[in-house]
Design an enzyme around this catalytic site. Structure first.
Site, PDB file in Angstrom:
ATOM      1  N   LYS A 259       0.832  -1.208   0.000  1.00 18.71           N
ATOM      2  CA  LYS A 259       0.000   0.000   0.000  1.00 18.71           C
ATOM      3  C   LYS A 259       0.870   1.264   0.000  1.00 18.71           C
ATOM      4  CE  LYS A 259      -1.947  -1.104   3.944  1.00 18.71           C
ATOM      5  NZ  LYS A 259      -1.235  -2.362   4.247  1.00 18.71           N
TER       6      LYS A 259
ATOM      7  N   ARG B 212      11.648  -5.000   5.154  1.00 18.00           N
ATOM      8  CA  ARG B 212      11.293  -3.602   4.833  1.00 18.00           C
ATOM      9  C   ARG B 212      12.169  -2.603   5.582  1.00 18.00           C
ATOM     10  NH1 ARG B 212       5.161  -1.878   5.327  1.00 18.00           N
ATOM     11  NH2 ARG B 212       5.249  -2.934   7.334  1.00 18.00           N
TER      12      ARG B 212
ATOM     13  N   ARG C  15      -9.427   0.978   8.680  1.00 16.72           N
ATOM     14  CA  ARG C  15      -9.002  -0.375   9.030  1.00 16.72           C
ATOM     15  C   ARG C  15     -10.082  -1.139   9.793  1.00 16.72           C
ATOM     16  NH1 ARG C  15      -3.163   0.465   8.912  1.00 16.72           N
ATOM     17  NH2 ARG C  15      -2.004  -1.402   9.418  1.00 16.72           N
TER      18      ARG C  15
ATOM     19  N   ARG D  51      11.244  -0.215  11.042  1.00 19.53           N
ATOM     20  CA  ARG D  51      10.179  -0.021  12.020  1.00 19.53           C
ATOM     21  C   ARG D  51      10.298  -1.021  13.163  1.00 19.53           C
ATOM     22  NH1 ARG D  51       4.858   0.139   8.401  1.00 19.53           N
ATOM     23  NH2 ARG D  51       4.081  -0.888  10.286  1.00 19.53           N
TER      24      ARG D  51
ATOM     25  N   ARG E 273      -0.489  -8.765  13.827  1.00 21.75           N
ATOM     26  CA  ARG E 273      -0.952  -7.799  12.835  1.00 21.75           C
ATOM     27  C   ARG E 273      -1.816  -8.473  11.768  1.00 21.75           C
ATOM     28  NH1 ARG E 273       4.656  -5.209  11.423  1.00 21.75           N
ATOM     29  NH2 ARG E 273       3.523  -3.942   9.937  1.00 21.75           N
TER      30      ARG E 273
HETATM   31  P1  ADP Z   1       2.242  -1.821   3.234  1.00 20.70           P
HETATM   32  O1  ADP Z   1       2.245  -0.307   3.200  1.00 20.70           O
HETATM   33  O2  ADP Z   1       1.040  -2.400   2.568  1.00 20.70           O
HETATM   34  O3  ADP Z   1       2.440  -2.361   4.615  1.00 20.70           O
HETATM   35  P2  ADP Z   1       4.801  -1.557   1.818  1.00 20.70           P
HETATM   36  O4  ADP Z   1       4.451  -0.726   0.633  1.00 20.70           O
HETATM   37  O5  ADP Z   1       5.558  -0.891   2.913  1.00 20.70           O
HETATM   38  O6  ADP Z   1       3.498  -2.327   2.372  1.00 20.70           O
HETATM   39  O7  ADP Z   1       5.649  -2.812   1.266  1.00 20.70           O
HETATM   40  C1  ADP Z   1       6.231  -3.755   2.158  1.00 20.70           C
HETATM   41  C2  ADP Z   1       7.641  -4.098   1.682  1.00 20.70           C
HETATM   42  O8  ADP Z   1       7.550  -4.860   0.470  1.00 20.70           O
HETATM   43  C3  ADP Z   1       8.508  -2.890   1.352  1.00 20.70           C
HETATM   44  O9  ADP Z   1       9.834  -3.163   1.766  1.00 20.70           O
HETATM   45  C4  ADP Z   1       8.403  -2.750  -0.167  1.00 20.70           C
HETATM   46  O10 ADP Z   1       9.602  -2.222  -0.719  1.00 20.70           O
HETATM   47  C5  ADP Z   1       8.172  -4.174  -0.619  1.00 20.70           C
HETATM   48  N1  ADP Z   1       7.219  -4.280  -1.749  1.00 20.70           N
HETATM   49  C6  ADP Z   1       6.110  -3.529  -1.969  1.00 20.70           C
HETATM   50  N2  ADP Z   1       5.461  -3.933  -3.085  1.00 20.70           N
HETATM   51  C7  ADP Z   1       6.175  -4.981  -3.582  1.00 20.70           C
HETATM   52  C8  ADP Z   1       6.021  -5.831  -4.745  1.00 20.70           C
HETATM   53  N3  ADP Z   1       4.998  -5.687  -5.579  1.00 20.70           N
HETATM   54  N4  ADP Z   1       6.946  -6.792  -4.928  1.00 20.70           N
HETATM   55  C9  ADP Z   1       7.976  -6.948  -4.060  1.00 20.70           C
HETATM   56  N5  ADP Z   1       8.178  -6.182  -2.976  1.00 20.70           N
HETATM   57  C10 ADP Z   1       7.293  -5.201  -2.720  1.00 20.70           C
HETATM   58  P1  ADP Z   2       1.392  -1.661   7.665  1.00 20.80           P
HETATM   59  O1  ADP Z   2       1.973  -0.757   6.601  1.00 20.80           O
HETATM   60  O2  ADP Z   2       2.332  -2.759   8.016  1.00 20.80           O
HETATM   61  O3  ADP Z   2       0.022  -2.123   7.330  1.00 20.80           O
HETATM   62  P2  ADP Z   2       0.874   0.738   9.192  1.00 20.80           P
HETATM   63  O4  ADP Z   2       2.080   1.601   9.075  1.00 20.80           O
HETATM   64  O5  ADP Z   2      -0.276   1.064   8.334  1.00 20.80           O
HETATM   65  O6  ADP Z   2       1.318  -0.780   8.993  1.00 20.80           O
HETATM   66  O7  ADP Z   2       0.380   0.707  10.691  1.00 20.80           O
HETATM   67  C1  ADP Z   2       1.257   0.458  11.768  1.00 20.80           C
HETATM   68  C2  ADP Z   2       0.445   0.364  13.062  1.00 20.80           C
HETATM   69  O8  ADP Z   2      -0.211   1.622  13.312  1.00 20.80           O
HETATM   70  C3  ADP Z   2      -0.685  -0.654  13.061  1.00 20.80           C
HETATM   71  O9  ADP Z   2      -0.240  -1.946  13.423  1.00 20.80           O
HETATM   72  C4  ADP Z   2      -1.647  -0.054  14.088  1.00 20.80           C
HETATM   73  O10 ADP Z   2      -1.188  -0.302  15.406  1.00 20.80           O
HETATM   74  C5  ADP Z   2      -1.518   1.438  13.837  1.00 20.80           C
HETATM   75  N1  ADP Z   2      -2.493   1.923  12.835  1.00 20.80           N
HETATM   76  C6  ADP Z   2      -2.222   2.476  11.621  1.00 20.80           C
HETATM   77  N2  ADP Z   2      -3.351   2.832  10.982  1.00 20.80           N
HETATM   78  C7  ADP Z   2      -4.382   2.500  11.805  1.00 20.80           C
HETATM   79  C8  ADP Z   2      -5.790   2.596  11.716  1.00 20.80           C
HETATM   80  N3  ADP Z   2      -6.407   3.112  10.617  1.00 20.80           N
HETATM   81  N4  ADP Z   2      -6.524   2.134  12.756  1.00 20.80           N
HETATM   82  C9  ADP Z   2      -5.951   1.620  13.856  1.00 20.80           C
HETATM   83  N5  ADP Z   2      -4.621   1.485  14.003  1.00 20.80           N
HETATM   84  C10 ADP Z   2      -3.825   1.923  12.991  1.00 20.80           C
END
Ligand code: ADP
Ligand code: ADP
Ligand code: ZN
Length: 217
Positions: free
Chosen positions: A13, A127, A88, A161, A172
Site C-alpha cells: 500500500k 522492509r 481499518r 520499524r 498484525r
Molecule cells: P504496506 O504499506 O502495505 O504495509 P509496503 O508498501 O511498505 O506495504 O511494502 C512492504 C515491503 O515490500 C517494502 O519493503 C516494499 O519495498 C516491498 N514491496 C512492496 N510492493 C512490492 C512488490 N509488488 N513486490 C515486491 N516487494 C514489494
Molecule cells: P502496515 O503498513 O504494516 O500495514 P501501518 O504503518 O499502516 O502498517 O500501521 C502500523 C500500526 O499503526 C498498526 O499496526 C496499528 O497499530 C496502527 N495503525 C495504523 N493505521 C491504523 C488505523 N487506521 N486504525 C488503527 N490502528 C492503525
C-alpha cells in the site's frame, strides 16, 4: 481523485501510494506514518498509541478518525488524496463515509492489493525506509540503485520499524483478518472495490492500478 489502498500489512500500500502521490499530485495519507510521527514527538496521541503499535494491535477508532478528519480539511487535500492504512475497521469506514457525505463527496475507488501470507511476512521483515525522506525499500525486492544511498534524496541514513519483526507479524495479520478484511465486503457492496494482484513486481502493480484509474467514470 480520492482513493483507498486496502490490503494486509506488507501488501504494498505504502509503496504504491508513494508513487501515485508523486505521479498524480495527490496527498498520501498514511495513518501508520502519522502515528509513528506522534510517537516520535511524544504527543499525547503518540503515548497512547505506542504500546498498541509495538504489539501489532490497532489503535482506537476515535484516535485515527480524529487524525484523518482534521487532515483532510487542510487545503493541500483539495486536489485529492490516497488513504493508505485507513480505514481499518468498519467503524472507521462508516466515519469516513459520513465525513465525506456531509460535503456531498465520496471515495472514487478502493483498490485491494491481494498477496499471499508467506510473501507478506517476507516483505515485512525485509522492509526499511530512508530516514530523511521516507522512501520505502526492501532488502531483496527494492534496493537503492547505489548501495546504502537513497535514490530520492541521497541520504545514507535508513530506518527499520520497531514493529516489523516476525513476532508481531502474526498479531498484525490477525488484526487484519478480524477487523479490516470485512471492509472488502463493505466496499464490494458499495460498488467501488477493485482487486489487483499484489504478488506482481512493483512496476506491474502500478500499471494495474493505473489501468483501473483510467477506467473510472
Ligand atoms: P504496506 O504499506 O502495505 O504495509 P509496503 O508498501 O511498505 O506495504 O511494502 C512492504 C515491503 O515490500 C517494502 O519493503 C516494499 O519495498 C516491498 N514491496 C512492496 N510492493 C512490492 C512488490 N509488488 N513486490 C515486491 N516487494 C514489494
Ligand atoms: P502496515 O503498513 O504494516 O500495514 P501501518 O504503518 O499502516 O502498517 O500501521 C502500523 C500500526 O499503526 C498498526 O499496526 C496499528 O497499530 C496502527 N495503525 C495504523 N493505521 C491504523 C488505523 N487506521 N486504525 C488503527 N490502528 C492503525
Ligand atoms: Zn531519501
Amino acid at each position: 481523485m480520492k482513493l483507498i489502498l486496502l490490503g494486509p500489512p506488507g501488501a504494498g500500500k505504502g509503496t504504491q501510494a508513494q508513487q501515485l502521490a508523486k505521479n498524480r499530485n495527490l496527498i498520501q495519507l498514511s495513518t501508520g506514518e502519522m502515528l509513528r510521527a506522534a510517537v516520535k514527538a511524544g504527543s499525547e496521541i503518540g503515548l497512547k498509541a505506542k504500546a498498541l503499535m509495538d504489539k501489532g494491535e490497532l489503535v482506537s477508532d476515535d484516535v485515527v478518525v480524529g487524525i484523518i478528519a482534521e487532515r483532510i480539511e487542510k487545503p493541500d487535500c483539495k486536489n485529492g488524496f490516497i488513504l493508505d492504512g485507513f480505514p481499518r475497521t468498519l467503524q472507521q469506514a462508516a466515519a469516513l463515509d459520513t465525513m465525506l457525505a456531509s460535503k456531498g463527496d465520496r471515495m472514487d475507488a478502493v483498490i485491494e492489493l491481494k498477496v499471499d501470507y508467506n510473501r507478506l511476512v517476507e516483505r515485512i521483515v525485509g522492509r526499511y525506509a530512508c530516514a530523511n525522506c521516507g522512501e520505502g525499500y526492501h532488502d531483496r525486492f527494492k534496493r537503492p540503485k547505489v548501495r546504502g544511498v537513497c535514490d530520492v534524496c541521497g541520504s545514507t541514513d535508513f530506518t527499520r520499524r520497531a514493529d516489523d519483526n516476525a513476532e508481531t507479524v502474526t498479531t498484525r495479520m490477525m488484526a487484519y483478518y478480524r477487523e479490516t478484511s470485512p471492509l472488502i465486503g463493505y466496499y464490494f457492496c458499495k460498488g467501488n472495490l477493485h482487486a489487483v494482484d499484489g504478488m506482481a513486481p512493483i512496476e506491474e502493480v502500478a500499471v494495474a492500478i493505473a489501468d483501473i484509474l483510467a477506467k473510472l467514470p
